[in-house]
Write a protein that holds these residues in place. Structure first.
Motif, mmCIF file in Angstrom:
data_model
loop_
_atom_site.group_PDB
_atom_site.id
_atom_site.type_symbol
_atom_site.label_atom_id
_atom_site.label_comp_id
_atom_site.label_asym_id
_atom_site.label_seq_id
_atom_site.Cartn_x
_atom_site.Cartn_y
_atom_site.Cartn_z
ATOM 1 N N ASP A 102 -7.408 3.553 -8.141
ATOM 2 C CA ASP A 102 -6.910 3.936 -9.543
ATOM 3 C C ASP A 102 -5.629 4.751 -8.948
ATOM 4 O O ASP A 102 -5.261 5.273 -8.288
ATOM 5 C CB ASP A 102 -8.144 5.112 -9.561
ATOM 6 C CG ASP A 102 -9.667 4.460 -10.205
ATOM 7 O OD1 ASP A 102 -9.453 3.453 -10.727
ATOM 8 O OD2 ASP A 102 -10.431 5.319 -8.851
ATOM 9 N N ASP A 103 -5.047 5.248 -10.456
ATOM 10 C CA ASP A 103 -3.449 5.668 -10.578
ATOM 11 C C ASP A 103 -3.933 7.051 -10.528
ATOM 12 O O ASP A 103 -3.060 7.761 -10.460
ATOM 13 C CB ASP A 103 -3.243 4.975 -11.405
ATOM 14 C CG ASP A 103 -4.016 5.344 -12.833
ATOM 15 O OD1 ASP A 103 -4.971 5.623 -12.895
ATOM 16 O OD2 ASP A 103 -3.132 4.884 -14.435
ATOM 17 N N TYR A 104 -5.296 7.677 -10.527
ATOM 18 C CA TYR A 104 -5.464 8.933 -9.855
ATOM 19 C C TYR A 104 -6.826 9.322 -9.659
ATOM 20 O O TYR A 104 -7.082 8.289 -8.915
ATOM 21 C CB TYR A 104 -5.418 9.232 -11.337
ATOM 22 C CG TYR A 104 -7.374 9.157 -11.800
ATOM 23 C CD1 TYR A 104 -8.651 10.089 -12.029
ATOM 24 C CD2 TYR A 104 -7.089 7.908 -12.553
ATOM 25 C CE1 TYR A 104 -9.470 9.230 -12.522
ATOM 26 C CE2 TYR A 104 -8.370 7.487 -13.648
ATOM 27 C CZ TYR A 104 -9.828 8.241 -13.159
ATOM 28 O OH TYR A 104 -10.968 7.750 -14.059
ATOM 29 N N ASP A 155 0.877 -0.427 0.263
ATOM 30 C CA ASP A 155 -0.166 -0.132 -0.018
ATOM 31 C C ASP A 155 1.091 1.049 0.195
ATOM 32 O O ASP A 155 1.834 1.526 0.655
ATOM 33 C CB ASP A 155 -1.592 0.373 1.095
ATOM 34 C CG ASP A 155 -2.227 -1.099 1.280
ATOM 35 O OD1 ASP A 155 -2.269 -1.521 -0.047
ATOM 36 O OD2 ASP A 155 -2.462 -1.742 2.321
ATOM 37 N N LEU A 156 0.267 2.129 -1.308
ATOM 38 C CA LEU A 156 1.301 3.489 -0.802
ATOM 39 C C LEU A 156 0.001 4.364 -0.562
ATOM 40 O O LEU A 156 -0.623 4.911 -0.854
ATOM 41 C CB LEU A 156 1.894 3.865 -2.191
ATOM 42 C CG LEU A 156 2.138 5.047 -2.449
ATOM 43 C CD1 LEU A 156 3.628 5.698 -1.479
ATOM 44 C CD2 LEU A 156 2.874 5.246 -4.088
ATOM 45 N N GLN A 157 0.179 5.112 0.362
ATOM 46 C CA GLN A 157 0.011 6.358 1.221
ATOM 47 C C GLN A 157 0.223 8.129 1.158
ATOM 48 O O GLN A 157 0.918 7.617 1.437
ATOM 49 C CB GLN A 157 -1.147 6.207 2.039
ATOM 50 C CG GLN A 157 -2.197 7.167 3.216
ATOM 51 C CD GLN A 157 -3.003 6.593 4.633
ATOM 52 O OE1 GLN A 157 -1.701 5.991 4.895
ATOM 53 N NE2 GLN A 157 -3.159 7.759 4.977
ATOM 54 N N VAL A 158 -0.108 9.100 0.237
ATOM 55 C CA VAL A 158 0.614 10.024 -0.178
ATOM 56 C C VAL A 158 -0.441 11.178 0.538
ATOM 57 O O VAL A 158 -1.304 10.728 0.636
ATOM 58 C CB VAL A 158 0.968 10.158 -1.725
ATOM 59 C CG1 VAL A 158 1.550 11.200 -1.253
ATOM 60 C CG2 VAL A 158 1.768 9.496 -2.035
ATOM 61 N N LEU A 159 0.447 11.689 1.696
ATOM 62 C CA LEU A 159 0.347 12.927 2.206
ATOM 63 C C LEU A 159 0.248 14.651 0.432
ATOM 64 O O LEU A 159 1.774 14.806 0.619
ATOM 65 C CB LEU A 159 -0.080 13.145 3.407
ATOM 66 C CG LEU A 159 0.220 14.829 3.765
ATOM 67 C CD1 LEU A 159 -1.641 15.373 4.488
ATOM 68 C CD2 LEU A 159 0.557 15.078 5.332
ATOM 69 N N LEU A 160 -0.447 14.764 0.399
ATOM 70 C CA LEU A 160 -0.822 16.165 0.311
ATOM 71 C C LEU A 160 -1.387 17.436 0.320
ATOM 72 O O LEU A 160 -2.173 17.152 0.503
ATOM 73 C CB LEU A 160 -1.676 16.097 -1.279
ATOM 74 C CG LEU A 160 -1.516 16.733 -2.037
ATOM 75 C CD1 LEU A 160 0.332 16.795 -3.416
ATOM 76 C CD2 LEU A 160 -2.199 16.648 -3.594
ATOM 77 N N GLN A 161 0.146 18.049 0.415
ATOM 78 C CA GLN A 161 -0.181 19.515 1.391
ATOM 79 C C GLN A 161 -0.032 21.012 0.608
ATOM 80 O O GLN A 161 0.429 20.833 -0.727
ATOM 81 C CB GLN A 161 0.863 19.481 2.386
ATOM 82 C CG GLN A 161 0.334 20.626 3.053
ATOM 83 C CD GLN A 161 1.225 20.616 4.275
ATOM 84 O OE1 GLN A 161 2.489 19.851 4.499
ATOM 85 N NE2 GLN A 161 1.316 21.378 5.573
ATOM 86 N N ASN A 169 6.893 -3.635 -14.482
ATOM 87 C CA ASN A 169 6.668 -4.342 -13.731
ATOM 88 C C ASN A 169 6.085 -3.867 -12.165
ATOM 89 O O ASN A 169 6.220 -5.050 -11.397
ATOM 90 C CB ASN A 169 7.970 -5.221 -13.055
ATOM 91 C CG ASN A 169 8.777 -5.384 -14.770
ATOM 92 O OD1 ASN A 169 8.039 -5.977 -16.149
ATOM 93 N ND2 ASN A 169 9.934 -5.189 -15.043
ATOM 94 N N VAL A 170 5.087 -2.715 -12.135
ATOM 95 C CA VAL A 170 4.496 -2.994 -11.267
ATOM 96 C C VAL A 170 3.128 -2.661 -11.302
ATOM 97 O O VAL A 170 2.612 -1.761 -12.658
ATOM 98 C CB VAL A 170 4.553 -1.188 -10.188
ATOM 99 C CG1 VAL A 170 3.508 -1.331 -9.085
ATOM 100 C CG2 VAL A 170 6.014 -1.608 -9.558
ATOM 101 N N ILE A 173 -0.459 9.243 -10.409
ATOM 102 C CA ILE A 173 0.600 8.021 -10.217
ATOM 103 C C ILE A 173 1.253 7.683 -11.027
ATOM 104 O O ILE A 173 0.361 7.048 -11.590
ATOM 105 C CB ILE A 173 0.443 7.191 -9.052
ATOM 106 C CG1 ILE A 173 2.193 6.997 -8.607
ATOM 107 C CG2 ILE A 173 -0.129 6.156 -9.152
ATOM 108 C CD1 ILE A 173 2.371 6.152 -6.718
ATOM 109 N N GLU A 174 2.140 7.519 -12.040
ATOM 110 C CA GLU A 174 2.820 7.122 -12.530
ATOM 111 C C GLU A 174 3.765 5.641 -12.416
ATOM 112 O O GLU A 174 4.287 5.697 -11.396
ATOM 113 C CB GLU A 174 3.971 7.943 -13.471
ATOM 114 C CG GLU A 174 4.405 7.276 -14.610
ATOM 115 C CD GLU A 174 5.097 8.035 -15.627
ATOM 116 O OE1 GLU A 174 6.324 7.731 -16.186
ATOM 117 O OE2 GLU A 174 5.183 8.930 -15.575
#
Length: 177
Positions: free
Chosen positions: A172-174, A140-146, A165-166, A160-161
């Motif tokens: 969703d990727d957006y 899992d990837l969790q991102v905090l955008l500020q 191989n991922v 996210i790009e």
């Protein structure tokens, strides 16, 4: 006559300035102190100073009955190209027979658009087996955008790009906020 003390500037943010991309109002009360009704009167606004991307229109008034007082509201709109500075408005009511008001003046600061600045402030990557990532295993990837500036960020889309191989297994990727 424009009622003394009634001329005011009203803005949505309450900062007493004309911000870029804002609709504000010049408001005042007009009193008919003459000997008859006022027909075809027009509230006229003129501006000098920092007027780039500041728009306003004169307003036609309904019949001003003798002895009555009427509220007048003139919209002032700004666009993205409004600059920092000050604009001086001249406000008066014209009457076709020359019985209009004396001009009144109001000065208001203008403020340029403040662009938001979005950045990734923090992130967390979590594997399915604790904190370690394993080849061919989900994570899992969790991102905090500020927003680190003062401008308001609206209609933000984050994407996210994915590296080679991922694969995206869930979500969703957006995303839009």
């Amino acid at each position: 006559d424009i009622v003394p003390g009634s001329l005011q500037f009203v803005d949505a943010t309450g900062n007493n300035a004309i911000d870029a991309n804002e609709t504000c109002y010049i408001k005042f009360k007009i009193a008919n102190t003459g000997m008859g009704d006022g027909y075809s009167c027009r509230a006229v606004v003129k501006a000098t100073g920092t007027t780039n991307d500041v728009t306003y229109n004169s307003v036609n008034l309904n019949v001003l009955k003798m002895g009555s007082t009427t509220d007048v509201s003139i919209p002032v709109r700004t666009g993205i190209n409004t600059a920092d500075g000050s604009v001086q408005f001249t406000v008066q009511v014209d009457e076709p027979n020359g019985f209009g008001t004396d001009p009144q003046y109001i000065s208001v600061n203008t403020r340029a658009f403040e662009a938001p600045y979005l950045q990734v402030a923090d992130y967390t990557v979590t594997g399915t087996s604790g904190n370690s990532l394993q080849k061919k295993r989900p994570f899992d990837l969790q991102v905090l955008l500020q927003n680190t500036k003062y401008g308001t960020a609206e209609n933000v889309t984050v994407s996210i790009e994915l590296p080679a191989n991922v694969m995206l297994l869930d979500g969703d990727d957006y995303t839009s906020m």
